[in-house]
Design a protein around this motif. Sequence first.
Motif, PDB file in Angstrom:
ATOM      1  N   ILE A 148     -16.545   4.262   2.554  1.00 54.83           N
ATOM      2  CA  ILE A 148     -16.814   3.308   1.468  1.00 54.83           C
ATOM      3  C   ILE A 148     -15.943   3.639   0.264  1.00 54.83           C
ATOM      4  CG2 ILE A 148     -18.564   2.473  -0.148  1.00 54.83           C
ATOM      5  CD1 ILE A 148     -19.040   1.486   2.667  1.00 54.83           C
ATOM      6  N   GLU A 149     -15.850   4.909  -0.076  1.00 53.55           N
ATOM      7  CA  GLU A 149     -15.070   5.319  -1.244  1.00 53.55           C
ATOM      8  C   GLU A 149     -13.593   4.933  -1.105  1.00 53.55           C
ATOM      9  OE1 GLU A 149     -17.221   7.204   0.398  1.00 53.55           O
ATOM     10  OE2 GLU A 149     -18.733   7.751  -1.088  1.00 53.55           O
ATOM     11  N   ARG A 150     -13.029   5.126   0.098  1.00 53.98           N
ATOM     12  CA  ARG A 150     -11.613   4.758   0.314  1.00 53.98           C
ATOM     13  C   ARG A 150     -11.407   3.248   0.218  1.00 53.98           C
ATOM     14  NH1 ARG A 150     -12.094   8.777   4.161  1.00 53.98           N
ATOM     15  NH2 ARG A 150     -12.260   7.292   5.877  1.00 53.98           N
ATOM     16  N   ALA A 151     -12.329   2.481   0.782  1.00 58.30           N
ATOM     17  CA  ALA A 151     -12.209   1.015   0.729  1.00 58.30           C
ATOM     18  C   ALA A 151     -12.316   0.527  -0.712  1.00 58.30           C
ATOM     19  CB  ALA A 151     -13.271   0.369   1.601  1.00 58.30           C
ATOM     20  N   VAL A 152     -13.276   1.068  -1.440  1.00 56.49           N
ATOM     21  CA  VAL A 152     -13.459   0.659  -2.840  1.00 56.49           C
ATOM     22  C   VAL A 152     -12.240   1.059  -3.674  1.00 56.49           C
ATOM     23  CG1 VAL A 152     -14.839   1.081  -4.912  1.00 56.49           C
ATOM     24  CG2 VAL A 152     -15.969   0.609  -2.735  1.00 56.49           C
ATOM     25  N   ALA A 153     -11.721   2.254  -3.458  1.00 56.20           N
ATOM     26  CA  ALA A 153     -10.537   2.701  -4.208  1.00 56.20           C
ATOM     27  C   ALA A 153      -9.348   1.791  -3.949  1.00 56.20           C
ATOM     28  CB  ALA A 153     -10.200   4.145  -3.838  1.00 56.20           C
ATOM     29  N   ARG A 154      -9.175   1.355  -2.706  1.00 59.80           N
ATOM     30  CA  ARG A 154      -8.053   0.466  -2.366  1.00 59.80           C
ATOM     31  C   ARG A 154      -8.201  -0.882  -3.072  1.00 59.80           C
ATOM     32  NH1 ARG A 154      -6.618  -3.015   2.016  1.00 59.80           N
ATOM     33  NH2 ARG A 154      -8.665  -2.767   2.939  1.00 59.80           N
ATOM     34  N   HIS A 205       0.895 -12.199   2.275  1.00 59.48           N
ATOM     35  CA  HIS A 205      -0.359 -12.653   2.875  1.00 59.48           C
ATOM     36  C   HIS A 205      -0.779 -11.702   4.000  1.00 59.48           C
ATOM     37  CE1 HIS A 205      -3.477 -15.404   4.059  1.00 59.48           C
ATOM     38  NE2 HIS A 205      -3.054 -15.306   5.312  1.00 59.48           N
ATOM     39  N   GLY A 206      -2.021 -11.254   3.966  1.00 55.24           N
ATOM     40  CA  GLY A 206      -2.552 -10.379   4.991  1.00 55.24           C
ATOM     41  C   GLY A 206      -2.397  -8.900   4.708  1.00 55.24           C
ATOM     42  N   ALA A 207      -1.659  -8.528   3.667  1.00 56.71           N
ATOM     43  CA  ALA A 207      -1.404  -7.112   3.389  1.00 56.71           C
ATOM     44  C   ALA A 207      -2.679  -6.343   3.043  1.00 56.71           C
ATOM     45  CB  ALA A 207      -0.396  -6.967   2.254  1.00 56.71           C
ATOM     46  N   LEU A 208      -3.676  -7.024   2.534  1.00 55.56           N
ATOM     47  CA  LEU A 208      -4.906  -6.344   2.142  1.00 55.56           C
ATOM     48  C   LEU A 208      -5.990  -6.404   3.210  1.00 55.56           C
ATOM     49  CD1 LEU A 208      -5.085  -7.489  -1.582  1.00 55.56           C
ATOM     50  CD2 LEU A 208      -4.253  -5.330  -0.659  1.00 55.56           C
ATOM     51  N   MET A 209      -5.645  -6.939   4.367  1.00 53.40           N
ATOM     52  CA  MET A 209      -6.622  -6.999   5.455  1.00 53.40           C
ATOM     53  C   MET A 209      -6.989  -5.582   5.892  1.00 53.40           C
ATOM     54  SD  MET A 209      -7.194 -10.229   6.055  1.00 53.40           S
ATOM     55  CE  MET A 209      -7.962 -10.175   7.657  1.00 53.40           C
ATOM     56  N   ALA A 210      -8.266  -5.388   6.198  1.00 57.14           N
ATOM     57  CA  ALA A 210      -8.743  -4.085   6.657  1.00 57.14           C
ATOM     58  C   ALA A 210      -8.099  -3.741   8.002  1.00 57.14           C
ATOM     59  CB  ALA A 210     -10.253  -4.107   6.784  1.00 57.14           C
ATOM     60  N   LYS A 211      -7.810  -2.453   8.167  1.00 57.15           N
ATOM     61  CA  LYS A 211      -7.200  -1.981   9.413  1.00 57.15           C
ATOM     62  C   LYS A 211      -7.982  -0.770   9.913  1.00 57.15           C
ATOM     63  CE  LYS A 211      -2.624  -3.389   7.834  1.00 57.15           C
ATOM     64  NZ  LYS A 211      -3.049  -3.989   6.589  1.00 57.15           N
ATOM     65  N   GLY A 212      -7.882  -0.482  11.174  1.00 59.78           N
ATOM     66  CA  GLY A 212      -8.463   0.724  11.752  1.00 59.78           C
ATOM     67  C   GLY A 212      -9.968   0.812  11.569  1.00 59.78           C
ATOM     68  N   PRO A 248      -3.070  -7.148 -17.439  1.00 61.08           N
ATOM     69  CA  PRO A 248      -2.538  -7.828 -16.258  1.00 61.08           C
ATOM     70  C   PRO A 248      -3.726  -8.325 -15.430  1.00 61.08           C
ATOM     71  CG  PRO A 248      -1.740  -5.550 -16.401  1.00 61.08           C
ATOM     72  CD  PRO A 248      -2.777  -5.726 -17.449  1.00 61.08           C
ATOM     73  N   THR A 249      -3.533  -9.339 -14.626  1.00 64.86           N
ATOM     74  CA  THR A 249      -4.603  -9.794 -13.746  1.00 64.86           C
ATOM     75  C   THR A 249      -4.782  -8.808 -12.600  1.00 64.86           C
ATOM     76  OG1 THR A 249      -4.131 -12.084 -14.314  1.00 64.86           O
ATOM     77  CG2 THR A 249      -5.429 -11.705 -12.328  1.00 64.86           C
ATOM     78  N   LEU A 250      -3.684  -8.322 -12.060  1.00 63.67           N
ATOM     79  CA  LEU A 250      -3.714  -7.385 -10.933  1.00 63.67           C
ATOM     80  C   LEU A 250      -3.165  -6.030 -11.359  1.00 63.67           C
ATOM     81  CD1 LEU A 250      -2.300  -9.712  -8.130  1.00 63.67           C
ATOM     82  CD2 LEU A 250      -4.705  -9.213  -8.656  1.00 63.67           C
ATOM     83  N   GLY A 251      -3.532  -5.002 -10.607  1.00 62.00           N
ATOM     84  CA  GLY A 251      -3.021  -3.670 -10.882  1.00 62.00           C
ATOM     85  C   GLY A 251      -1.737  -3.362 -10.146  1.00 62.00           C
ATOM     86  N   LEU A 252      -1.376  -4.229  -9.201  1.00 64.99           N
ATOM     87  CA  LEU A 252      -0.168  -4.058  -8.395  1.00 64.99           C
ATOM     88  C   LEU A 252       0.559  -5.396  -8.316  1.00 64.99           C
ATOM     89  CD1 LEU A 252      -1.845  -2.102  -5.451  1.00 64.99           C
ATOM     90  CD2 LEU A 252      -0.417  -1.126  -7.251  1.00 64.99           C
ATOM     91  N   PRO A 253       1.839  -5.389  -7.980  1.00 64.76           N
ATOM     92  CA  PRO A 253       2.544  -6.667  -7.814  1.00 64.76           C
ATOM     93  C   PRO A 253       1.913  -7.486  -6.674  1.00 64.76           C
ATOM     94  CG  PRO A 253       4.087  -4.843  -7.895  1.00 64.76           C
ATOM     95  CD  PRO A 253       2.722  -4.237  -7.799  1.00 64.76           C
ATOM     96  N   PRO A 254       2.152  -8.787  -6.663  1.00 63.13           N
ATOM     97  CA  PRO A 254       1.616  -9.611  -5.569  1.00 63.13           C
ATOM     98  C   PRO A 254       2.076  -9.067  -4.215  1.00 63.13           C
ATOM     99  CG  PRO A 254       2.590 -10.994  -7.274  1.00 63.13           C
ATOM    100  CD  PRO A 254       2.925  -9.567  -7.613  1.00 63.13           C
ATOM    101  N   VAL A 255       1.194  -9.162  -3.239  1.00 64.67           N
ATOM    102  CA  VAL A 255       1.507  -8.669  -1.896  1.00 64.67           C
ATOM    103  C   VAL A 255       1.628  -9.849  -0.944  1.00 64.67           C
ATOM    104  CG1 VAL A 255       0.389  -6.445  -2.267  1.00 64.67           C
ATOM    105  CG2 VAL A 255      -0.928  -8.347  -1.335  1.00 64.67           C
ATOM    106  N   TYR A 292     -10.029  -1.544  -5.857  1.00 67.63           N
ATOM    107  CA  TYR A 292      -9.915  -1.425  -7.310  1.00 67.63           C
ATOM    108  C   TYR A 292      -8.516  -1.043  -7.777  1.00 67.63           C
ATOM    109  CZ  TYR A 292     -14.728  -2.515  -8.148  1.00 67.63           C
ATOM    110  OH  TYR A 292     -15.911  -3.177  -8.229  1.00 67.63           O
ATOM    111  N   ALA A 293      -7.698  -0.464  -6.911  1.00 67.40           N
ATOM    112  CA  ALA A 293      -6.301  -0.241  -7.281  1.00 67.40           C
ATOM    113  C   ALA A 293      -5.582  -1.570  -7.433  1.00 67.40           C
ATOM    114  CB  ALA A 293      -5.602   0.622  -6.227  1.00 67.40           C
ATOM    115  N   PHE A 294      -6.004  -2.555  -6.651  1.00 66.38           N
ATOM    116  CA  PHE A 294      -5.374  -3.876  -6.708  1.00 66.38           C
ATOM    117  C   PHE A 294      -5.958  -4.736  -7.822  1.00 66.38           C
ATOM    118  CE2 PHE A 294      -4.456  -8.185  -4.997  1.00 66.38           C
ATOM    119  CZ  PHE A 294      -3.075  -8.084  -5.004  1.00 66.38           C
ATOM    120  N   ILE A 295      -7.274  -4.649  -8.049  1.00 67.23           N
ATOM    121  CA  ILE A 295      -7.909  -5.472  -9.090  1.00 67.23           C
ATOM    122  C   ILE A 295      -8.706  -4.618 -10.080  1.00 67.23           C
ATOM    123  CG2 ILE A 295      -8.064  -7.624  -7.771  1.00 67.23           C
ATOM    124  CD1 ILE A 295     -11.100  -6.731  -7.335  1.00 67.23           C
TER     125      ILE A 295
END
Length: 121
Positions: free
Chosen positions: A45-51, A14-21, A5-12, A53-56
């Motif tokens: 850093i580890e949490r951001a990278v995991a998020r 717009h804006g769902a992957l924007m960084a928060k907090g 698959p191109t992505l690891g998750l279904p399409p989200v 790579y879960a998507f791509i």
Amino acid sequence: MVLTPTLGLPPVVHGALMAKGAEAALQRVLARGDSTLPLRLPGVIERAVARVYAFIPFTPVANFTGLPSMSVPLVWNAAGLPIGTMFTGRFGDDGLLLRLARQLEEARPWWDRRPPLFAQS
């Protein structure tokens, strides 16, 4: 040829992957040029990278290795969004991917498919 698959998750949406907090605050710090602060905060850093790579999870392999890849929309979900199918070929054999793309487009045309909402210039 490797098929994933191109992505690891279904399409989200717009804006769902924007960084928060805290992650968004760190992005602003990084944008100002201070690259040491994120390295001193445990787990950020580890949490951001995991998020990410879960998507791509599949596309970085081609990027890191320099292998030719293509993503083609062979399937659409119930919301009418394309689901990418990624093909990765042998190093230097881009022609094989182009030939495959032509065959796929002839067998299952997608040139006129549009998601329910799209921008046009």
